[in-house]
Design a protein around this motif. Structure first.
Motif: not given
Lengths: 309, 701
Positions: B147-148, B168-169, B223-224, B227-228, B231
């Motif tokens: 992913p990076e 990947n995700s 989506s941000d 994803l946050e 995390d």
């Protein structure tokens, strides 16, 4: 001492200017739509986020700003967002010598051609030379450099086969672009010199010089030119700015790997770091050139004191 | 200021100017290249998984090599590398391309079409002389999928290879084998070399309260935020013991808790445990995944019941275990096994496309990104290597003495120039400074077409307009059909593009073997008017809302938009506006779907209709029209599962027929590739993908 004081003051101004320009640049870039990671193919949100992290665009704005400002203060302009294999420092290091060569050539051409034309016109007033050169000068100012460049390519490259059509790496390849770039400035300098000379030539001290029995050459070169050159010197500051920005177009036409095309591309590509780097470098260049002009002004004209400028 | 300085000043200035001029002309002379061409633009990067453009592709194809490679079909060589047989172009001017073994010498396909076993050739070598092995491919693909790395082409593997999507995700579920990377990398900016890795099985996942995502309108921000939130999840992992570098999955391990991002107040949150299997609903992917190795038999499943009380450790990454769960394995140095989810007939085309080329692990781990791409560091495996790069000027390639097939390479030095201006490029070509130019100025195309050294041939690119089906009046299918039928596409090809392009009636360009493109309606003003009369706007007597055509700044796009604007006005009486946008704003407008009609082009990534069709599924990443058809989605999914190649193409045709009937897009024309190549260059053949392997070219002066 005055010189050091003057330079110190200028330097502080430069730092302040750079900081303001950096700040404006930083926020303007982020205000326009798109970003360095935008592409025709859209990508999954997770990938986009990783790109943002890579580009350090994921932090709060104030943190992005302060981190970046700190890096720039350390003269690290960061990697380019689009030209991923290069840092902005490397790009500037590669492009600067090319732009500088082009600029030096153009400036030398502009001054040499412009001043000789101006002096000849003023001395041989109303002659064929005078009229011819002033017509040429008017045309030179009116025609944009990319039109001139296209015409020059047709004539010099394809009709006369004198120089290559473009590229970089030899003296032959530098002449045509720098002439095209210099033309409008040479024209302007010719007119300034002519006007300056005309004024000086009617002065009493010139008559005295002639009366002492000095040769015409000596009168013009030693006595008249020094007075006539002042407006030209003060024009060199803006002329440098013009040559720097004018090269943006000519670099495209003649395939010169200077800094100019990066300037345009960086803005279009939202290459934040490269665009910021370019703006800062151009600011420094202009500042340095203006300072040099101011110093030489003081050297030439005893009436001018640096401290007052 | 004293007098001496003043008197000396003119001489000082003169001297400085003289020195400056002397410095400015102090060029080192370069040896002339054997072959110089215009690459069109600066190469942004030569890092295969990070590159995206055509100029990058040309260079990467020259310095790297994948398992297979595209060659002109019918080009044969003898043992010394001389050409013994030349290909013959087809009627349209194109030469068919053929996949030939490159780093691989052969491959075997399992009966079900899902397992590829590549045999890497023994003589395959890096430019430092070391052998290229199957392990290099595993590591390179792992890097590409990481992913990076954020490779834009990651979908080339994630859509097809077992487990690749999850890796990947960075999605993991309870019961999955995972690899945990601690926060102790030698260089935190570099993904490779990794920090300390341990592997184990996820037993519990704790989540903080989910934020209100539906309240956020902006798609990106939503989506941000999501994803946050992800995390902050805490993963309770049973770390398996490692014995001699091997993980014993059957042994019971020890429980540890990890989180990617742990904030202090997070400890106050109530963590809920996700029950096993129920985690399925969290996975956004609806794809069926069957694990390569069955993780369910791993010992220690009772750990999911244990209440974990230890400390939570902050980690760098927690990913689906690559080595045991992703279908990319090196059996030995020479054998690479790839396990696919479905039969993928175009998989060989994918491995012949540059994102999947191998990169040198030692080189990257030693120098890091992007320094490893510097000519003095770069280790590659293609016919050429990079001698130097002068940005905006040239990239010089020299022959790679360790290339396995060096006998066919005849050019010692190749220069790739980054000429953006079409006119400059043509000038330099006509002046003999370059031997191959790609971008030709449209304004003099009719003149250029007459020349012997002009090559124009159809390509795998479609130029089309997207219609936003959520924006009135384009929400009405009759309006969309009428818009298509009222454009005289032939006129556009004859007067605007002029290189010999063909008007398009399908999104898949013709020329793909076995596939018949499905056509939308022809240009017919009367039919268009009749169709428009059927629309709800005509029936209800409502005023037709204004349509705006969005295009990015380019003369050609503007000319085409003007023709279409005129025709929609004259033929249908519609009110049409034009909006010119610079590239980035245009992209933004497209992605946000804030347009009604937008110009677009699509380049086929591989010669298969799928590359043009799978993007139009509901909410597809590149759909961007808002169009959705369950029947279409079903057909695309069915085609992906279909094992019979012939049947698969028929299903694809059915899908395209739906697309061309409902018309969320209006195809305008199929691109032509235009090239001009000096007559003394041999081995250059126009082809539908516009691939021109530099190592096959020869210059006979």
């Amino acid at each position: 001492m005055t010189l050091l004081w003057f330079l110190g003051k200028r330097f502080l101004w430069l730092v302040a200017t750079l900081w303001i320009i950096f700040t404006v640049c930083f926020f303007l870039m982020r205000a326009v739509p798109g970003g360095p990671y935008s592409d025709e193919r859209s990508m999954p949100p997770a990938i986009e986020r990783n790109l943002k992290i890579k580009f350090k665009l994921n932090d709060p704005l104030y943190k992005q700003y302060s981190d970046y400002l700190l890096d720039v203060a350390k003269l690290d302009l960061r990697p380019s967002y689009k030209n991923e294999d290069f840092t902005v420092n490397e790009i500037i290091a590669q492009g600067f010598p090319v732009s500088a060569s082009l600029g030096i050539f153009s400036l030398v051409f502009a001054v040499a051609l412009g001043m000789s034309a101006g002096v000849v016109s003023a001395v041989r007033r109303h002659s064929v030379y005078d009229v011819g050169m002033m017509v040429l000068a008017t045309v030179g100012i009116a025609v944009p450099n990319f039109v001139l460049a296209s015409l020059a390519v047709i004539v010099v490259v394809f009709q006369l086969h004198l120089v290559p059509a473009g590229g970089w790496g030899s003296v032959r390849q530098i002449i045509l672009p720098s002439l095209c770039l210099a033309a409008p400035f040479a024209a302007y300098i010719a007119r300034l010199t002519r006007a300056g000379m005309m004024e000086v030539l009617s002065r009493d001290y010139i008559r005295t010089a002639y009366a002492k029995g000095l040769s015409e050459r000596r009168v013009i070169m030693r006595h008249a030119l020094r007075g006539a050159i002042l407006p030209v010197v003060s024009y060199l500051g803006p002329a440098t700015a013009g040559i720097l920005t004018g090269s943006l177009v000519l670099e495209r036409i003649f395939l010169l790997p200077g800094m100019g095309s990066h300037f345009i591309d960086a803005a279009f590509n939202r290459d934040y770091t490269l665009a910021t780097g370019m703006v800062l470098v151009y600011t420094v260049l202009l500042f340095v050139m203006n300072t040099l002009v101011d110093i030489s002004y003081a050297v030439i004209d005893p009436r001018v004191k640096l401290a007052e400028r | 200021m004293n007098r001496q300085i003043r008197d000396a000043f003119p001489y000082i200035v003169f001297g400085v100017a003289l020195l400056a001029v002397l410095w400015a002309i102090s060029f080192g002379t370069l040896p002339k290249a054997d072959f110089t061409f215009n690459n069109g633009d600066e190469v942004k990067t030569v890092d295969p998984p990070k590159a995206t453009g055509v100029p990058e592709g040309r260079i990467i194809n020259a310095i790297f090599e994948g398992l297979y490679r595209n060659h002109p079909d019918g080009m044969e060589f003898d043992d010394e590398g001389n050409i013994t047989q030349f290909p013959t172009p087809e009627a349209d001017g194109n030469v068919p391309m053929k996949l030939v073994p490159a780093m691989a010498e052969s491959y075997e396909l399992s009966e079900d079409g899902k397992t590829y076993t590549f045999k890497i050739r023994k003589e395959a070598a890096w430019s430092n002389g070391e052998p290229v092995t199957a392990h290099d491919f595993v590591w390179s693909w792992r890097r590409m999928l990481h992913p990076e790395t954020a490779s834009r082409y990651a979908y080339q593997l994630t859509l097809y290879v077992e487990g690749a999507h999850k890796f990947n995700s960075s999605e993991v579920d309870v019961g999955d084998r995972v690899e945990v990377e601690l926060n102790d990398r030698p260089d935190p900016e570099q993904t490779f070399p990794h920090g300390t890795m341990s592997r184990g099985v996820v037993r519990q996942i704790g989540q903080p309260p989910k934020p209100d995502l539906d309240g956020i309108k902006d798609k990106n921000k939503r989506s941000d935020k999501e994803l946050e939130w992800k995390d902050q999840w805490v993963f309770v992992v049973e770390i398996k013991p490692e014995i001699d570098g091997e993980i014993d999955w059957q042994q019971r391990g020890e429980l540890k808790a990890f989180s990617r991002k742990l904030t202090e107040d997070l400890a106050k949150f109530e963590f809920q445990r996700v029950p096993e299997k129920d985690a399925e609903s969290e996975a956004t992917s609806n794809r069926e995944t069957t694990n390569v190795t069955d993780a369910e038999t791993d010992a220690g499943s009772d750990f999911s019941e244990v209440e974990f009380t230890g400390e939570v450790e902050t980690i760098r990454n927690l990913l689906f275990d690559f080595d045991s769960q992703v279908g990319i394995r090196a059996k030995d140095d020479q054998t690479l096994v790839v396990q696919l989810m479905n039969r993928t007939p175009f998989f060989l085309d994918l491995v012949a496309f540059y994102p999947l080329y191998p990169v040198n692990r030692t080189c990257i781990e030693e120098h890091g990104v992007p320094k490893w791409t510097k000519p003095e560091n770069l280790v590659c495996n293609g016919p050429f290597k990079v001698e130097f790069r002068r940005i905006r000027d040239r990239l010089r390639l020299v022959r790679n003495p360790h290339y396995w097939n060096k006998k066919v390479v005849r050019l010692d030095i190749v220069d790739a120039l980054a000429i953006q201006s079409e006119t400059t490029s043509l000038n330099m070509y006509l002046n003999g400074q370059i031997e191959w130019t790609t971008n030709l100025p449209v304004s003099i195309m009719p003149e250029l077409k007459k020349r012997e050294d002009f090559y124009g041939s159809p390509s795998l690119i479609c130029y089309f307009y997207r219609l936003n089906v959520n924006k009135p009046p384009l929400d009405d299918i009759h309006v969309r059909r009428a818009l298509n039928m009222s454009i005289d596409k032939q006129l556009i090809c004859d007067t605007v593009t002029q290189a010999g392009e063909q008007p398009a009636r399908s999104v898949v360009p013709p020329g793909l073997p076995g596939y018949t493109p499905q056509f939308c309606n022809l240009f017919d003003i009367e039919m268009a008017k009749a169709e428009l009369a059927k629309s709800k706007y005509a029936r209800e007597g409502k005023r037709m809302p204004k349509i705006e055509i969005v295009y990015n700044t380019l003369e050609r796009h503007r000319d085409i938009a003007e023709v279409i604007q005129q025709q929609w006005k004259n033929n249908l009486g519609l009110d049409v506006g034009l909006v010119n946008m610079e590239w980035q704003s245009y992209l933004d407008t497209m992605h946000m779907q804030k347009y009604s009609v937008a110009r677009a082009g699509w380049v086929g990534d591989y010669p298969d209709p799928n590359t043009f069709l799978d993007m139009w599924i509901t909410d597809g990443d590149n759909n961007e029209t808002g169009w959705s058809s369950p029947a279409y989605d079903k057909l695309i999914a069915k085609a992906a599962q279909e094992t019979d190649g012939e049947k698969r193409l028929r299903i694809m045709e059915q899908a395209e027929a739906i697309l061309m009937d409902e018309q969320p897009i209006v195809p305008i024309y199929y691109y032509f590739r235009t090239n001009m190549v000096h007559q003394d260059v041999k081995g250059f053949y126009p082809n539908i993908q516009d691939l021109h392997p530099l190592h096959l070219l020869r210059v006979e002066r």
